[in-house]
Design an enzyme around this catalytic site. Structure first.
Site, PDB file in Angstrom:
ATOM      1  N   GLU A  98      15.976  -5.012 -12.450  1.00  0.00           N
ATOM      2  CA  GLU A  98      14.860  -4.330 -13.134  1.00  0.00           C
ATOM      3  C   GLU A  98      15.344  -3.685 -14.428  1.00  0.00           C
ATOM      4  O   GLU A  98      14.645  -3.666 -15.434  1.00  0.00           O
ATOM      5  CB  GLU A  98      14.280  -3.235 -12.234  1.00  0.00           C
ATOM      6  CG  GLU A  98      13.494  -3.783 -11.061  1.00  0.00           C
ATOM      7  CD  GLU A  98      12.785  -2.688 -10.278  1.00  0.00           C
ATOM      8  OE1 GLU A  98      13.415  -1.637 -10.030  1.00  0.00           O
ATOM      9  OE2 GLU A  98      11.606  -2.888  -9.928  1.00  0.00           O
ATOM     10  N   MET A 121       4.859   7.137  -9.039  1.00  0.00           N
ATOM     11  CA  MET A 121       4.472   6.801  -7.671  1.00  0.00           C
ATOM     12  C   MET A 121       3.114   7.395  -7.282  1.00  0.00           C
ATOM     13  O   MET A 121       2.895   7.770  -6.139  1.00  0.00           O
ATOM     14  CB  MET A 121       5.560   7.261  -6.698  1.00  0.00           C
ATOM     15  CG  MET A 121       6.920   6.631  -6.990  1.00  0.00           C
ATOM     16  SD  MET A 121       6.888   4.845  -7.166  1.00  0.00           S
ATOM     17  CE  MET A 121       6.916   4.380  -5.443  1.00  0.00           C
ATOM     18  N   ARG A 122       2.221   7.451  -8.252  1.00  0.00           N
ATOM     19  CA  ARG A 122       0.900   7.973  -7.979  1.00  0.00           C
ATOM     20  C   ARG A 122      -0.120   6.977  -8.500  1.00  0.00           C
ATOM     21  O   ARG A 122       0.039   6.442  -9.614  1.00  0.00           O
ATOM     22  CB  ARG A 122       0.744   9.278  -8.734  1.00  0.00           C
ATOM     23  CG  ARG A 122       0.004  10.327  -7.997  1.00  0.00           C
ATOM     24  CD  ARG A 122       0.011  11.594  -8.804  1.00  0.00           C
ATOM     25  NE  ARG A 122      -1.336  12.116  -8.935  1.00  0.00           N
ATOM     26  CZ  ARG A 122      -2.009  12.647  -7.942  1.00  0.00           C
ATOM     27  NH1 ARG A 122      -1.491  12.754  -6.744  1.00  0.00           N
ATOM     28  NH2 ARG A 122      -3.240  13.081  -8.118  1.00  0.00           N
ATOM     29  N   ILE A 123      -1.133   6.729  -7.690  1.00  0.00           N
ATOM     30  CA  ILE A 123      -2.151   5.779  -8.139  1.00  0.00           C
ATOM     31  C   ILE A 123      -2.939   6.426  -9.276  1.00  0.00           C
ATOM     32  O   ILE A 123      -3.296   7.608  -9.208  1.00  0.00           O
ATOM     33  CB  ILE A 123      -3.066   5.399  -6.954  1.00  0.00           C
ATOM     34  CG1 ILE A 123      -2.244   4.589  -5.957  1.00  0.00           C
ATOM     35  CG2 ILE A 123      -4.287   4.622  -7.420  1.00  0.00           C
ATOM     36  CD1 ILE A 123      -2.979   4.218  -4.692  1.00  0.00           C
ATOM     37  N   THR A 146      -4.089  -2.715 -14.007  1.00  0.00           N
ATOM     38  CA  THR A 146      -5.547  -2.673 -13.924  1.00  0.00           C
ATOM     39  C   THR A 146      -5.907  -1.720 -12.787  1.00  0.00           C
ATOM     40  O   THR A 146      -5.022  -1.281 -12.045  1.00  0.00           O
ATOM     41  CB  THR A 146      -6.130  -4.074 -13.622  1.00  0.00           C
ATOM     42  OG1 THR A 146      -5.450  -4.583 -12.468  1.00  0.00           O
ATOM     43  CG2 THR A 146      -5.942  -5.029 -14.779  1.00  0.00           C
ATOM     44  N   HIS A 169       7.139  -3.350 -10.632  1.00  0.00           N
ATOM     45  CA  HIS A 169       6.971  -3.172  -9.189  1.00  0.00           C
ATOM     46  C   HIS A 169       8.031  -3.995  -8.463  1.00  0.00           C
ATOM     47  O   HIS A 169       8.210  -5.182  -8.773  1.00  0.00           O
ATOM     48  CB  HIS A 169       5.569  -3.625  -8.774  1.00  0.00           C
ATOM     49  CG  HIS A 169       5.335  -3.519  -7.301  1.00  0.00           C
ATOM     50  ND1 HIS A 169       5.075  -2.306  -6.685  1.00  0.00           N
ATOM     51  CD2 HIS A 169       5.358  -4.449  -6.319  1.00  0.00           C
ATOM     52  CE1 HIS A 169       4.955  -2.509  -5.386  1.00  0.00           C
ATOM     53  NE2 HIS A 169       5.109  -3.805  -5.137  1.00  0.00           N
TER      54      HIS A 169
END
Ligand code: GAR
Length: 208
Positions: free
Chosen positions: A172, A88-90, A139, A107
């Site tokens: 999922e 949960m981290r960009i 990306t 996602h």
């Protein structure tokens, strides 16, 4: 078998599904990384005898230093693929570029709808009739890489965030191990941001 490193931040039910399917697959999870030392996913890795590494992002002064550190540690393991499972981290663009074509995410929405957080609430509030999940290459732009697979379910009138989440998550847990196996068996490739399965180009919204 292809060498896979999994990144997570939380409960790890997605990791668990990948672990459970591993015996019938073309991948081997060689390590699990978390940016949260208290993530339950680390315990799941330990239970499956998979080496775990936790780095607290709060110990680093900025995102790029943290990612740089992770990148070095991951590189030492020589992975074929890096798999985000509730991470949960960009990620910094340097990290993403480094693993380009070898980095996938799942996602909980039908991308390009509902990027970012709170996708269940956002789908319910938008009055959507369906929701689902997307497996995609990562990306630098958030939730925007080439789509591998989408899985859809109808939203019921009675649905709440919790009931919808429960149904999407169980979906999922079926599709992520499948998509990763396609990749690791060589059936699925990404060329020029287009995805091919068994030598056929996939439609832009992916396989469903
Ligand atoms: C999964 O539903 C996954 O799709 C989502 O986090 C959950 C992790 O659950 N990922 C994202 O929202 C990424 N933007 P888990 O910790 O039980 O595996």
């Amino acid at each position: 078998r292809k060498r896979v490193v999994v990144l997570l931040s939380g409960n790890g039910s997605t990791l668990q599904a990948l672990i459970d399917q591993q015996p019938d697959s073309h991948y081997e999870i060689v390590a699990v990384f978390s940016n949260r030392p208290d993530a339950y996913g680390l315990q799941r890795a330990a239970n499956a005898n998979i080496p775990q590494h936790a780095f607290d992002h709060k110990d680093f002064s900025d995102r790029s230093l943290f990612d740089q550190h992770m990148m070095q540690k991951i590189n030492q393991l020589n992975p074929d693929y890096v798999v985000l499972a509730g991470y949960m981290r960009i990620l910094s663009s340097k990290f993403v570029r480094h693993f380009s074509g070898r980095l996938i995410n799942i996602h909980p929405s039908l991308l390009p709808k509902h990027k970012g957080l709170n996708t269940y609430q956002s789908a319910l509030e938008s009055g959507d009739c369906e929701h689902g999940t997307t497996v995609h290459f990562v990306t630098a732009e958030l939730d925007s890489g080439a789509i591998i697979l989408q899985s859809t379910l109808p939203i019921r009138h009675s649905d709440t965030v919790q009931t919808l989440e429960q149904r999407v998550k169980s979906m999922e847990q079926k599709v992520y191990p499948l998509a990763l196996d396609w990749l690791c068996s060589g059936r699925l490739i990404c060329k020029d941001n287009a995805v091919w399965l068994d030598n056929q180009p996939l439609p832009k919204q992916g396989y469903s």
